[in-house]
Design a protein around this motif. Structure first.
Motif, PDB file in Angstrom:
ATOM      1  N   HIS A  29       0.802  -1.219   0.000  1.00  0.00           N
ATOM      2  CA  HIS A  29       0.000   0.000   0.000  1.00  0.00           C
ATOM      3  C   HIS A  29       0.836   1.271   0.000  1.00  0.00           C
ATOM      4  CE1 HIS A  29       0.566   0.563   4.334  1.00  0.00           C
ATOM      5  NE2 HIS A  29       0.373  -0.736   4.435  1.00  0.00           N
ATOM      6  N   PRO A  68      -8.562   3.493   0.626  1.00  0.00           N
ATOM      7  CA  PRO A  68      -7.955   2.935   1.840  1.00  0.00           C
ATOM      8  C   PRO A  68      -6.624   3.551   2.256  1.00  0.00           C
ATOM      9  CG  PRO A  68      -7.826   1.370   0.032  1.00  0.00           C
ATOM     10  CD  PRO A  68      -8.703   2.496  -0.427  1.00  0.00           C
ATOM     11  N   GLY A  98      -7.691   2.859   5.806  1.00  0.00           N
ATOM     12  CA  GLY A  98      -7.746   1.401   5.698  1.00  0.00           C
ATOM     13  C   GLY A  98      -6.952   0.713   6.791  1.00  0.00           C
ATOM     14  N   SER A 102      -8.552  -1.789   9.538  1.00  0.00           N
ATOM     15  CA  SER A 102      -8.136  -3.187   9.665  1.00  0.00           C
ATOM     16  C   SER A 102      -7.372  -3.450  10.956  1.00  0.00           C
ATOM     17  CB  SER A 102      -7.301  -3.631   8.458  1.00  0.00           C
ATOM     18  OG  SER A 102      -6.080  -2.928   8.422  1.00  0.00           O
TER      19      SER A 102
END
Length: 111
Positions: A29, A68, A98, A102
């Motif tokens: 990411h 995200p 994100g 999570s």
């Protein structure tokens, strides 16, 4: 939204490739705070780093539609511009929406 839709299409196609091969993969990411070594290589990775935009702030519904990888400081800046602020703000400005979701944002202002 065209750029968003195209990026999502590319990410989905890459995941579909790995699924068809039944091959495990890494998700990249754009950054990490991990101290562990990475197994990430171009041939085993799905790159989601381009999903980092605030897509919309709806002042009537008091919601924000974000990708995200939007960091908290960018989300707060985008919402403050509309007279809003998220109900939960993670401790570090670089934590992404994100990542906070999570990771359950244990260090956040949510308590």
């Amino acid at each position: 939204m065209d750029a968003h839709d195209e990026t999502v299409r590319l990410v989905a196609a890459r995941v579909k490739q790995f699924a068809a091969l039944k091959q495990p993969f890494c998700i990249y990411h754009g950054s990490t705070n991990s101290t562990r070594g990475s197994q990430r290589r171009p041939d085993n990775t799905v790159d989601t780093s381009l999903l980092n935009e605030v897509l919309r702030v709806d002042t009537q519904m008091k919601t924000a539609l974000v990708e995200p990888n939007v960091p908290m400081d960018a989300l707060v800046a985008a919402t403050i511009a509309h007279g809003l602020v998220p109900l939960v703000v993670m401790e570090f400005p670089g934590i992404t929406a994100g990542g906070g979701f999570s990771g359950t944002s244990g260090e956040s202002s949510s308590f």
